[in-house]
Write a protein that holds these residues in place. Sequence first.
Motif, PDB file in Angstrom:
ATOM      1  N   GLY A   1       0.804  -1.213   0.000  1.00 14.15           N
ATOM      2  CA  GLY A   1       0.000   0.000   0.000  1.00 14.15           C
ATOM      3  C   GLY A   1       0.837   1.262   0.000  1.00 14.15           C
ATOM      4  N   LEU A   2       1.830   1.294   0.895  1.00 17.50           N
ATOM      5  CA  LEU A   2       2.672   2.480   1.015  1.00 17.50           C
ATOM      6  C   LEU A   2       3.403   2.795  -0.277  1.00 17.50           C
ATOM      7  N   THR A   3       3.724   1.745  -0.996  1.00 14.76           N
ATOM      8  CA  THR A   3       4.530   1.969  -2.189  1.00 14.76           C
ATOM      9  C   THR A   3       3.666   2.106  -3.436  1.00 14.76           C
ATOM     10  N   GLY A   4       2.349   2.095  -3.235  1.00 13.27           N
ATOM     11  CA  GLY A   4       1.467   2.355  -4.369  1.00 13.27           C
ATOM     12  C   GLY A   4       1.235   1.180  -5.289  1.00 13.27           C
ATOM     13  N   ALA A   5       1.829   0.045  -4.961  1.00 12.37           N
ATOM     14  CA  ALA A   5       1.589  -1.128  -5.815  1.00 12.37           C
ATOM     15  C   ALA A   5       0.202  -1.667  -5.492  1.00 12.37           C
ATOM     16  N   ALA A   6      -0.493  -2.100  -6.491  1.00  6.97           N
ATOM     17  CA  ALA A   6      -1.854  -2.585  -6.277  1.00  6.97           C
ATOM     18  C   ALA A   6      -1.837  -3.913  -5.542  1.00  6.97           C
ATOM     19  N   VAL A   7      -2.772  -4.049  -4.615  1.00  7.94           N
ATOM     20  CA  VAL A   7      -2.912  -5.321  -3.905  1.00  7.94           C
ATOM     21  C   VAL A   7      -3.918  -6.171  -4.647  1.00  7.94           C
ATOM     22  N   GLN A   8      -3.590  -7.404  -4.859  1.00  8.19           N
ATOM     23  CA  GLN A   8      -4.521  -8.257  -5.585  1.00  8.19           C
ATOM     24  C   GLN A   8      -4.555  -9.611  -4.925  1.00  8.19           C
ATOM     25  N   ILE A   9      -5.743 -10.056  -4.615  1.00  9.06           N
ATOM     26  CA  ILE A   9      -5.855 -11.420  -4.111  1.00  9.06           C
ATOM     27  C   ILE A   9      -5.943 -12.309  -5.324  1.00  9.06           C
ATOM     28  N   ARG A  10      -4.904 -13.086  -5.513  1.00 10.18           N
ATOM     29  CA  ARG A  10      -4.880 -13.924  -6.712  1.00 10.18           C
ATOM     30  C   ARG A  10      -5.596 -15.230  -6.443  1.00 10.18           C
ATOM     31  N   THR A  11      -6.375 -15.649  -7.392  1.00 11.68           N
ATOM     32  CA  THR A  11      -6.965 -16.983  -7.265  1.00 11.68           C
ATOM     33  C   THR A  11      -6.025 -17.981  -7.937  1.00 11.68           C
ATOM     34  N   PRO A  12      -6.081 -19.233  -7.519  1.00  9.30           N
ATOM     35  CA  PRO A  12      -5.186 -20.217  -8.145  1.00  9.30           C
ATOM     36  C   PRO A  12      -5.458 -20.323  -9.641  1.00  9.30           C
ATOM     37  N   HIS A  13      -4.452 -20.727 -10.351  1.00  8.34           N
ATOM     38  CA  HIS A  13      -4.574 -20.903 -11.787  1.00  8.34           C
ATOM     39  C   HIS A  13      -5.693 -21.879 -12.110  1.00  8.34           C
ATOM     40  N   ARG A  14      -6.530 -21.504 -13.059  1.00 11.85           N
ATOM     41  CA  ARG A  14      -7.704 -22.298 -13.339  1.00 11.85           C
ATOM     42  C   ARG A  14      -7.401 -23.412 -14.329  1.00 11.85           C
ATOM     43  N   VAL A  15      -7.876 -24.595 -13.990  1.00  8.78           N
ATOM     44  CA  VAL A  15      -7.702 -25.738 -14.877  1.00  8.78           C
ATOM     45  C   VAL A  15      -9.055 -26.073 -15.483  1.00  8.78           C
ATOM     46  N   THR A  16      -9.090 -26.244 -16.788  1.00  8.94           N
ATOM     47  CA  THR A  16     -10.319 -26.720 -17.425  1.00  8.94           C
ATOM     48  C   THR A  16     -10.186 -28.221 -17.629  1.00  8.94           C
ATOM     49  N   ILE A  17     -11.143 -28.947 -17.095  1.00  5.81           N
ATOM     50  CA  ILE A  17     -11.095 -30.407 -17.206  1.00  5.81           C
ATOM     51  C   ILE A  17     -11.756 -30.790 -18.520  1.00  5.81           C
ATOM     52  N   GLU A  18     -10.931 -31.303 -19.428  1.00  2.44           N
ATOM     53  CA  GLU A  18     -11.468 -31.677 -20.732  1.00  2.44           C
ATOM     54  C   GLU A  18     -12.242 -32.968 -20.654  1.00  2.44           C
ATOM     55  N   SER A  19     -12.876 -33.297 -21.751  1.00  2.00           N
ATOM     56  CA  SER A  19     -13.687 -34.518 -21.729  1.00  2.00           C
ATOM     57  C   SER A  19     -12.796 -35.735 -21.570  1.00  2.00           C
ATOM     58  N   ARG A  20     -13.324 -36.707 -20.900  1.00  3.82           N
ATOM     59  CA  ARG A  20     -12.673 -37.991 -20.682  1.00  3.82           C
ATOM     60  C   ARG A  20     -11.284 -37.903 -20.045  1.00  3.82           C
ATOM     61  N   PRO A  21     -11.229 -37.326 -18.841  1.00  4.12           N
ATOM     62  CA  PRO A  21      -9.968 -37.432 -18.097  1.00  4.12           C
ATOM     63  C   PRO A  21      -9.778 -38.875 -17.648  1.00  4.12           C
ATOM     64  N   PRO A  22      -8.631 -39.234 -17.144  1.00  4.69           N
ATOM     65  CA  PRO A  22      -8.422 -40.615 -16.683  1.00  4.69           C
ATOM     66  C   PRO A  22      -9.460 -40.991 -15.616  1.00  4.69           C
ATOM     67  N   ARG A  23      -9.914 -42.216 -15.670  1.00  2.00           N
ATOM     68  CA  ARG A  23     -10.865 -42.679 -14.677  1.00  2.00           C
ATOM     69  C   ARG A  23     -10.103 -43.387 -13.565  1.00  2.00           C
ATOM     70  N   PRO A  24     -10.341 -42.961 -12.319  1.00  2.16           N
ATOM     71  CA  PRO A  24      -9.596 -43.569 -11.208  1.00  2.16           C
ATOM     72  C   PRO A  24      -9.822 -45.068 -11.142  1.00  2.16           C
ATOM     73  N   TRP A  25      -8.807 -45.749 -10.686  1.00  2.85           N
ATOM     74  CA  TRP A  25      -8.800 -47.201 -10.664  1.00  2.85           C
ATOM     75  C   TRP A  25      -8.033 -47.590  -9.427  1.00  2.85           C
ATOM     76  N   SER A  26      -7.993 -48.786  -9.033  1.00  7.28           N
ATOM     77  CA  SER A  26      -6.977 -49.237  -8.074  1.00  7.28           C
ATOM     78  C   SER A  26      -6.816 -50.738  -8.192  1.00  7.28           C
ATOM     79  N   LYS A  27      -5.655 -51.182  -7.757  1.00 12.63           N
ATOM     80  CA  LYS A  27      -5.391 -52.611  -7.794  1.00 12.63           C
ATOM     81  C   LYS A  27      -6.316 -53.295  -6.799  1.00 12.63           C
ATOM     82  N   ARG A  28      -6.563 -54.554  -7.031  1.00 18.00           N
ATOM     83  CA  ARG A  28      -7.471 -55.259  -6.132  1.00 18.00           C
ATOM     84  C   ARG A  28      -6.723 -55.658  -4.865  1.00 18.00           C
ATOM     85  N   LEU A  29      -7.436 -55.604  -3.761  1.00 15.05           N
ATOM     86  CA  LEU A  29      -6.897 -56.099  -2.489  1.00 15.05           C
ATOM     87  C   LEU A  29      -6.711 -57.593  -2.603  1.00 15.05           C
ATOM     88  N   ARG A  30      -5.513 -58.074  -2.325  1.00 13.63           N
ATOM     89  CA  ARG A  30      -5.324 -59.526  -2.470  1.00 13.63           C
ATOM     90  C   ARG A  30      -5.721 -60.254  -1.203  1.00 13.63           C
TER      91      ARG A  30
END
Lengths: 424, 217
Positions: free
Chosen positions: A395-424
């Motif tokens: 503020g004192l130095t006149g620089a603008a204060v900005q609350i930045r939001t995290p970089h936005r990710v667009t989830i495209e169609s058909r992202p990987p589908r979660p899976w897991s190995k079977r419990l043996r």
Amino acid sequence: MLSDLIYADWGSSFHFREPGANGRYNMAQDDSNEQKLLQLVQALELPESAYQSAQRRYEDLGRWFERKESTVAGNDPHIYVQGSFSLGTAIYPLLASEEYDLDLACKLRKGISRATHSQEQLKQLVGQELEGYRQFRKIQSDLEERHRCWRLQYQDDLQFHMDVVPGIPAEDQRRAELSVLMESAGVERHLAQDVAAQAVWITDNRSQGYQQINPDWLSSNPEGYVKWFVSRMEAPARGLLAEAQVDEIPLYRRKTNLQRSIQLLKRHRDQMFGSNKDAKPVSIIITTLAARSYTPGQSLAGSMKQILDGLAAFRLSNSDEVLNPVNPKENFADRWALPEGKKLHLKQNFQQWVDQVAADFDFIIGSVDPEALSEHANARFAVRASAEDFTKVLGLTGAAVQIRTPHRVTIESRPPRPWSKRLR
Amino acid sequence: MRLSVDDITAFLSRYHRMSLMPSTDGSITVEGWLEFSAAPLHGADIAEAYRIRLGLGSPGAQALPTVWEIGGKIPRTQDYHVNPHDHSLCLGSPLKLALTVAQYPSLVGFIDKCLVPYLYAATLKLRGAPGFPFGELAHGAPGILADYEAILGVSGRTSVRDALFLLTLRRRVANKHPCPCGCGKRLGRCPLHLGLNHLRNLMPRSHFARYLAEFGR
């Protein structure tokens, strides 16, 4: 004069930073970057009283060694500071419960040589007087013998321990040898000779010939290193002209941006390796690489950028060598190639530290989000600076204060589908 | 994927609340808050943060990162697709992850395309949604089969094996083989060959051999 050192040369370009919204570099932003970094530095810097306290202690120790009844009174003893207290780069330990290292040297300037004494004899001579001092000053903890020094715990207003390294001056032949080595490595002749004049031989109780009279002592030159460091700190012309004043103003009072940058780097290192101290990058390497890259006359942000660029270049070169500028045959990074160093992955950890500190510096310079800056200061530098502190700075130095939001990710169609190995 | 120094620094820059940890065993680990804001093309924005650990292997190693959620928000159960043996997150089938990373060959790419969608979906699930919005696979072999069928455009275990085998062959050689979809024609005459060509462009043929070997078991 001190204020000159705080804001130097605004004309230097900050090419690493993006221009403001209007597309132009912004003086207010330069100033705010400077202030952001000073927020951090101010929290690390030891008060004048800490340095004065250290000075009182080693002067007291010096008087003890010089007293009439001292077994080394005839050896012209000289007690002096080495390490971060001599360079003005000391910082608060990470935890309030931790101690400061006060590195001292005890040089016996007369009557002892490699031809007449073994390393063990010198070590014991100094140790004997230190034990006497310990009893005289009623210091509770025992004198502790370490490989190259004696450690004395000091219980005072601040928690110090003093590491005293015994040494003897190097003879003319050795000094000439060192001077030539330095000149071949690019050090200016006058400085090389000046530096070589301070060289000493020190002891290490791990060496093969420790108990015998032989020439295989370790070479060291803490006072010479300080001279080299000063030569890097000062602009060449100023350095020569100010030579007469060099000894008058202690280094810790001069607060150049080289020293401040090193303080920031060390604190970042302490925080990153808090849970793994054995693998941490060592201060002498950080200090040497920083001093090598630094040129005076820039802002703190500019100096940090310059030093970080130097560290990055070293890292990318995958080098295993950080040669001692005052003894080019000594490699500060020699431990990296030893089995102990490989086990601790010292080289890799050094490189990872360089990557991380660069990213953290870039973030601080680029951010105008007070909350994020506060969190970063705390998480990466263990500095408690609140969002309000940063808001004020911005503020004192006149620089603008900005609350930045995290970089936005667009989830495209058909992202990987979660899976897991079977419990043996 | 083989991570370069630039990969890691670009990642640290983008996800600045994550940082490198000291290495005790020669592998590279990054930890911290993974903070994201994401939405599918037609869907609600979600902004969230999870405490994540990424295991990146040794420098220069070529393997997908291993991911753990270490903040205790995601239940370590199979319906959240947390691997039972080491509690790492299973973000997709090996082939799908490899193909995604081949298209977005950087650490940021892996995070954006493989991890963030999972965390988005897990967030919805934690908030009460019945399943995973982008779908999920059954555990073990049946899940892999279903995923590979969808990726390759064929149906049935034998067809999947055949298709994977054809991906290890050069295009012109493969196209002379019978089409794995069961249409009876040569692969070159079936539209499936276009899909397989596309996949072959993403990864070296030798890589498909790996999935064939794994799948054949």
